[in-house]
Design an enzyme around this catalytic site. Structure first.
Site, mmCIF file in Angstrom:
data_model
loop_
_atom_site.group_PDB
_atom_site.id
_atom_site.type_symbol
_atom_site.label_atom_id
_atom_site.label_comp_id
_atom_site.label_asym_id
_atom_site.label_seq_id
_atom_site.Cartn_x
_atom_site.Cartn_y
_atom_site.Cartn_z
ATOM 1 N N SER A 179 0.814 -1.220 0.000
ATOM 2 C CA SER A 179 0.000 0.000 0.000
ATOM 3 C C SER A 179 0.845 1.265 0.000
ATOM 4 O O SER A 179 0.653 2.169 0.823
ATOM 5 C CB SER A 179 -0.956 -0.024 1.200
ATOM 6 O OG SER A 179 -1.811 -1.133 1.126
ATOM 7 N N ARG A 194 7.523 6.304 -4.278
ATOM 8 C CA ARG A 194 7.966 6.992 -3.061
ATOM 9 C C ARG A 194 7.399 6.259 -1.847
ATOM 10 O O ARG A 194 6.425 5.535 -1.946
ATOM 11 C CB ARG A 194 7.490 8.452 -3.045
ATOM 12 C CG ARG A 194 5.979 8.612 -2.988
ATOM 13 C CD ARG A 194 5.551 10.074 -2.989
ATOM 14 N NE ARG A 194 4.103 10.202 -2.955
ATOM 15 C CZ ARG A 194 3.324 10.149 -4.026
ATOM 16 N NH1 ARG A 194 3.870 9.971 -5.221
ATOM 17 N NH2 ARG A 194 2.012 10.270 -3.921
ATOM 18 N N ASP A 232 -4.559 -2.388 -1.919
ATOM 19 C CA ASP A 232 -5.529 -2.909 -0.959
ATOM 20 C C ASP A 232 -6.972 -2.811 -1.458
ATOM 21 O O ASP A 232 -7.810 -3.668 -1.151
ATOM 22 C CB ASP A 232 -5.387 -2.230 0.406
ATOM 23 C CG ASP A 232 -5.443 -0.706 0.335
ATOM 24 O OD1 ASP A 232 -5.503 -0.154 -0.773
ATOM 25 O OD2 ASP A 232 -5.403 -0.066 1.403
#
Length: 501
Positions: A179, A194, A232
């Protein structure tokens, strides 16, 4: 007149003067209090007006969502909605069979799961899981250190298989819920864009996270391969579809928010890969970044966004999700304390601390039905060190909770309507026999009952009762974990291989 009489007269005059002064002071206090109250109520009324979500505005928001979905599917930079191609083109059908693993990495904890699938519609059998905290030094260390720690945990978990692995000679297969922002390049690969949520591991940025995990698995002697890398929300969709073939989309309403849905492959102009055999592709909308001029934004929202770590981004998320609702309420209360002395002459110091008032606390106050609103009083005392609030003031706080939560709930429904419109399912009546099921997960939807009730009633209001009867919201439990294991199964390397005993 004697001295005694004169003294009595003087005392009488003085007493009268004091009484008059006291009465004047009372009047001044009442006027001051009345002025403060009027100022406070003006702030409340202004907020209610600016947060207004009349049905016409919600329809405009839904239409804007549909337009942005089309634009995001057309090109990579066509919209604030990223409309990410998930590479999931085979959702679980219920025929999946065997033992599969999942790794759910989404924050300072991660979970490993083992799921037994019965096949032939028998559903999910035994489920086992373990939750593990990540030591802080690994969150800012090296990629090898983090993934070795995860691989070691997986190895210990695998060693607890009670009956052994049923397919000797095969690698165990794993669904990996990751996630964090990734540029997904296939069903089982994606490069890290990132880190978020406190992670800062420089040598992992730009690397394939599946490749990093796979190397760690090999270093730790574990015969396991990642067959699905998923977001997710996509996992929630897979889990929902496994139990109900009518599930068309999934929405997460928790600390953050997102949506994913099943799109026709020929309706994705930016897709240049081979056409999927199923003719469908799951799209991860990243709808938290949706923006429209029709969104009812207030000065509190704009200030929150400006002061955030990602100004100008995730505007939709910042007005509907669990991370932000309590903070919006705090900002309103702070202004009332500063401009209208709502809590007395001194502004409570704790009220100045960003994010001190969490959405679960807001929910607890909003649901307070005690005669004297005791929960509201206790929360104000415990969290903000505000004591001796009047019943009238507590009622105002309940109203503020309702304004902020209702706006979020109704906008969530407008977003869902946007998806239904894109799929041309916003005009199908229940008499047609076709159901459109939305798998919904997340603590905000599950625990903030006034929020979820408002959301569901708004959807009916938008669709009309006849069409609303064909739309079903189903809670999805643990979609991100179970869904990853299910996607590992539906994308198994051994799907074409004969079953081994």
């Amino acid at each position: 007149m004697g001295k005694k009489e004169v003294a009595l007269v003087v005392c009488g005059v003085a007493a009268a003067a004091l009484a008059a002064a006291g009465a004047a002071a009372v009047v001044r206090r009442q006027m001051k209090k009345s002025g403060r109250w009027a100022k406070a109520m003006a702030i409340v009324n202004e907020l209610e007006d600016k947060c207004g979500t009349p049905i016409t505005r919600l329809r405009h928001v839904a239409e804007a969502m549909t337009v942005e979905m089309h634009a995001g599917l057309a090109s990579e930079d066509g919209s604030k909605l990223k409309m990410l191609v998930s590479y999931v083109d085979n959702l679980p059908t219920g025929d999946e069979e065997g033992l599969f693993y999942a790794l759910d990495l989404g924050g300072t904890n991660f979970r490993v799961l083992r799921v037994h699938l019965g096949g032939q519609g028998k559903g999910v059998g035994k489920q086992e899981f373990q939750e593990v905290s990540i030591p802080p030094h690994l969150m800012t260390g090296t990629s090898d250190a983090l993934f070795d720690y995860i691989a070691e945990t997986l190895g210990k978990f695998v060693a607890t298989e009670e009956e052994g692995y049923p397919f000797p000679g095969r690698d165990r297969e794993l669904g990996f819920t990751f996630s964090f922002p990734v540029n997904q390049t296939s069903i089982a690969s994606g490069t890290l864009i990132r880190w978020t949520k406190g992670f800062s591991i420089e040598d992992a940025i730009g690397e394939d996270v599946v490749g990093e995990l796979t190397k760690a698995l090999r270093r730790n002697g574990l015969d396991m391969r990642v067959t699905a890398l998923v977001n997710d929300t996509v996992g929630t969709l897979a889990s929902g579809r496994y139990y109900n073939p009518d599930v068309i989309c999934a929405v997460i309403l928790g600390t953050g928010t997102n949506a994913a849905y099943v799109e026709r492959a020929n309706a994705i102009p930016k897709w240049h890969g081979p056409p999927p055999s199923s003719g469908e592709m799951v799209i991860n909308m990243e709808w938290g970044n949706f923006w429209s001029s029709h969104l009812p934004l207030t000065e509190y929202d704009l200030a929150l966004d400006t002061e955030s770590l990602n100004p100008g981004e995730q505007i939709f998320e910042k007005i509907i999700s669990g991370m932000y609702l309590g903070e919006i309420l705090r900002r309103v209360l702070l202004r009332m304390a500063e401009d209208a002395a709502f809590f007395g002459d001194t502004v409570p110091p704790k009220l100045k601390i960003p994010f001190i008032l969490r959405t679960p606390d807001m929910s607890a106050m909003h649901h307070d039905e005690s005669p004297d609103l005791e929960v509201v009083g206790k929360k104000l005392q415990a969290i903000l060190e505000i004591s001796n609030t009047s019943l009238e003031a507590r009622k105002v706080i309940i109203k503020l909770c309702d304004i902020v939560a209702t706006r979020g709930a109704r906008l969530s429904s407008a977003g869902i309507l946007g998806i239904l419109k894109k799929l041309e399912r916003d005009n199908i009546t229940a008499s047609g026999g076709q159901k459109s099921v939305i798998a919904l997960d997340g603590g905000l939807f599950e625990h903030y009952m006034k929020f979820s009730a408002s959301m569901e009633s708004t959807l009916k209001e938008l669709l009309g009762e006849e069409i609303a009867n064909s739309i079903v919201i189903e809670r999805s439990n643990d979609g991100s974990g179970i869904g990853a294991a299910l996607l590992a199964a539906s994308h198994s390397t051994y799907l074409q291989a004969p079953a081994e005993s």
